[in-house]
Write an enzyme that holds these catalytic residues in place. Sequence first.
Site, PDB file in Angstrom:
ATOM      1  N   PRO A   2       0.799  -1.210   0.251  1.00  0.00           N
ATOM      2  CA  PRO A   2      -0.180  -0.021  -0.105  1.00  0.00           C
ATOM      3  C   PRO A   2       0.877   1.312   0.228  1.00  0.00           C
ATOM      4  O   PRO A   2       1.661   1.453   0.559  1.00  0.00           O
ATOM      5  CB  PRO A   2      -0.722  -0.157   1.264  1.00  0.00           C
ATOM      6  CG  PRO A   2       0.080  -0.925   2.032  1.00  0.00           C
ATOM      7  CD  PRO A   2       1.140  -1.604   1.421  1.00  0.00           C
ATOM      8  N   GLU A   3       0.466   2.225  -0.958  1.00  0.00           N
ATOM      9  CA  GLU A   3       0.877   3.675  -0.711  1.00  0.00           C
ATOM     10  C   GLU A   3      -0.224   4.231  -0.172  1.00  0.00           C
ATOM     11  O   GLU A   3      -1.253   3.603   0.203  1.00  0.00           O
ATOM     12  CB  GLU A   3       1.421   4.107  -2.226  1.00  0.00           C
ATOM     13  CG  GLU A   3       2.429   2.967  -2.602  1.00  0.00           C
ATOM     14  CD  GLU A   3       3.049   3.630  -4.090  1.00  0.00           C
ATOM     15  OE1 GLU A   3       3.188   4.588  -4.240  1.00  0.00           O
ATOM     16  OE2 GLU A   3       3.257   2.720  -4.803  1.00  0.00           O
TER      17      GLU A   3
END
Length: 271
Positions: A2-3
């Site tokens: 995840p960013e």
Amino acid sequence: MPELPEVETIVRGLTPLIVGRTVCAVHIHQARLRALVPPTLPGVAMGQQILGVRRRSKYLWLEFTRGGILVHLGMSGSLRLTPGTAPLLKHDHVEIVLDNNTQLRYHDPRRFGLILWAEDSFETHPLLQDLGVEPLSDDFNALRFYHATRTRRGAIKPLLMNARLVVGVGNIYASEALFLAGIDPRCAAINLTRARCARLVDAVKRVLEEALQAGGTTLRDYRDGQGRPGYFQRQLRVYGRAQKPCRVCGTAIRALCQGQRTTFYCPRCQR
DNA sequence: CTTTGCACCTGTTGGC
DNA sequence: TGCCAACAGGTGCAAA
């Protein structure tokens, strides 16, 4: 995995579902993550009510009356709300049992993430002390970014991923933002003009907002707090598209390695 | 101070 | 079909 858009999507999705719920129990099945899950976690969280869900950088925070639970998803982590009856899967390391027969499950095959208890407030936690500005805030702007790059002789792409400068931009969105800004990822940061810094700042904000709109990017296993994939992968302009034609000019997208990470770019659109 | 390389860990993929 | 190397969304640390 995840960013920023993915973590923010999880925060927004979980908030209405878990705020107000009380923790009935916490089960730790695997404590060896990036940091050891504290054995005191079940005891201190038990009986406390979740007051809110927040995000800073790629960290997620479950806020209680006193203290909170800090979560980072690393490369392969997920935090999902499931029915209490759902079978426990391999790599479901921590279960947070809530008072309406649902559970928050922390799942992380590679174990690069972390989940721990903090007495401190979110903002003052040691892990968050040296973080840079939030990319979607006004603190991330052309003027400050230009000044921050004046001492940086290295390539712009790894610098964009440096969380001490600006947080939330990982390997996918760094390549995407540089494409939108028309900047070669190998360009030394110090050589960027004020105008190009302004373009890049705008591009970072735009790509993160677009990804947020699409619910994040699911390359293989990203899921939001309710197990749903993101859809931004359909709109990726360069990431993962080596050899494929640039969506703007048709030139073959190239891949290169910077700081042990793969960078994708269009040799014609990005100079 | 900045930059670079590596370590952490498991699962998937592609080439032979 | 099987084996094995390469690679994967992040971050912290040591060393140059």
